[in-house]
Design a protein around this motif. Structure first.
Motif, mmCIF file in Angstrom:
data_model
loop_
_atom_site.group_PDB
_atom_site.id
_atom_site.type_symbol
_atom_site.label_atom_id
_atom_site.label_comp_id
_atom_site.label_asym_id
_atom_site.label_seq_id
_atom_site.Cartn_x
_atom_site.Cartn_y
_atom_site.Cartn_z
ATOM 1 N N PRO A 26 52.232 48.657 46.110
ATOM 2 C CA PRO A 26 52.703 49.739 45.955
ATOM 3 C C PRO A 26 51.750 50.892 46.155
ATOM 4 N N PRO A 27 52.264 52.149 47.127
ATOM 5 C CA PRO A 27 51.384 53.233 47.577
ATOM 6 C C PRO A 27 50.675 53.959 46.539
ATOM 7 N N TYR A 28 51.133 53.785 45.387
ATOM 8 C CA TYR A 28 50.868 54.642 44.217
ATOM 9 C C TYR A 28 49.509 54.151 43.601
ATOM 10 N N TYR A 29 49.194 52.704 43.968
ATOM 11 C CA TYR A 29 47.853 52.182 43.364
ATOM 12 C C TYR A 29 46.843 52.215 44.484
ATOM 13 N N ASP A 30 45.471 52.607 44.060
ATOM 14 C CA ASP A 30 44.493 52.841 44.959
ATOM 15 C C ASP A 30 43.736 51.333 44.833
ATOM 16 N N GLU A 31 43.252 51.131 46.277
ATOM 17 C CA GLU A 31 42.481 49.923 46.251
ATOM 18 C C GLU A 31 41.414 49.928 45.413
ATOM 19 N N SER A 32 40.438 50.888 45.299
ATOM 20 C CA SER A 32 39.578 51.192 44.525
ATOM 21 C C SER A 32 39.561 51.027 43.346
ATOM 22 N N ASP A 33 40.761 51.192 42.643
ATOM 23 C CA ASP A 33 41.094 50.944 40.988
ATOM 24 C C ASP A 33 41.113 49.566 40.843
ATOM 25 N N ILE A 34 41.905 48.850 41.805
ATOM 26 C CA ILE A 34 42.134 47.474 41.570
ATOM 27 C C ILE A 34 40.594 46.711 41.772
ATOM 28 N N VAL A 35 39.806 46.839 42.870
ATOM 29 C CA VAL A 35 38.401 46.355 42.950
ATOM 30 C C VAL A 35 37.703 46.530 41.577
ATOM 31 N N ARG A 36 37.565 47.823 41.179
ATOM 32 C CA ARG A 36 36.989 48.189 39.844
ATOM 33 C C ARG A 36 37.173 47.289 38.791
ATOM 34 N N GLU A 37 38.815 47.167 38.751
ATOM 35 C CA GLU A 37 39.216 46.432 37.299
ATOM 36 C C GLU A 37 38.852 44.930 37.554
ATOM 37 N N ALA A 38 39.136 44.329 38.817
ATOM 38 C CA ALA A 38 38.856 42.954 39.209
ATOM 39 C C ALA A 38 37.166 42.540 38.843
ATOM 40 N N LEU A 39 36.201 43.607 39.176
ATOM 41 C CA LEU A 39 34.806 43.476 38.832
ATOM 42 C C LEU A 39 34.465 43.353 37.537
#
Length: 91
Positions: A26-39
Motif C-alpha cells: 500500500p502507498p501509505y507504507y514507506d519501504e525504509s520503515d519496512i527494511v528497518r523493521e526487518a533489520l
C-alpha cells in the motif's frame, strides 16, 4: 554513527517474492520503515518490544465476498450543495 544508508540489491529469480511484495505494498507504507523493521527483527528478534509492522498486515490482499453491483442513476432533482453544506456546518 556507522552506516546511514544500507543498499540491498534484489536478485532476479531469487528475490522475486520480495520484489512482488514491495510492488504491491500500500502507498501509505514507506519501504525504509519496512527494511528497518526487518533489520531489527533479524538482529534483535522481538525481545522486549513488539514489532511495529507485521508482514502479514503489509502484504495482505483484500478479498471481497458476496460483492454487490451498485447502479448509479442520474437524478433530475435539484440539489442545493451550498445550502446542505451550510446546514451541516451549523450543526
Amino acid at each position: 554513527m556507522g552506516k546511514k544508508v544500507v543498499i540491498a540489491r534484489l536478485r532476479e529469480n531469487k528475490d522475486d517474492d520480495l520484489r512482488d511484495a514491495l510492488d504491491n505494498m500500500p502507498p501509505y507504507y514507506d519501504e525504509s520503515d519496512i527494511v528497518r523493521e526487518a533489520l531489527r527483527q533479524f538482529f534483535f528478534g522481538h525481545e522486549g518490544r513488539q514489532p511495529v509492522l507485521m508482514g502479514s498486515q503489509v502484504n495482505s490482499k483484500v478479498v471481497v465476498e458476496d460483492a454487490v453491483d451498485i447502479v448509479l442513476e442520474r437524478s433530475d432533482e435539484e440539489f442545493d450543495l451550498e445550502g446542505n453544506l451550510d446546514n451541516f456546518i451549523k450543526e
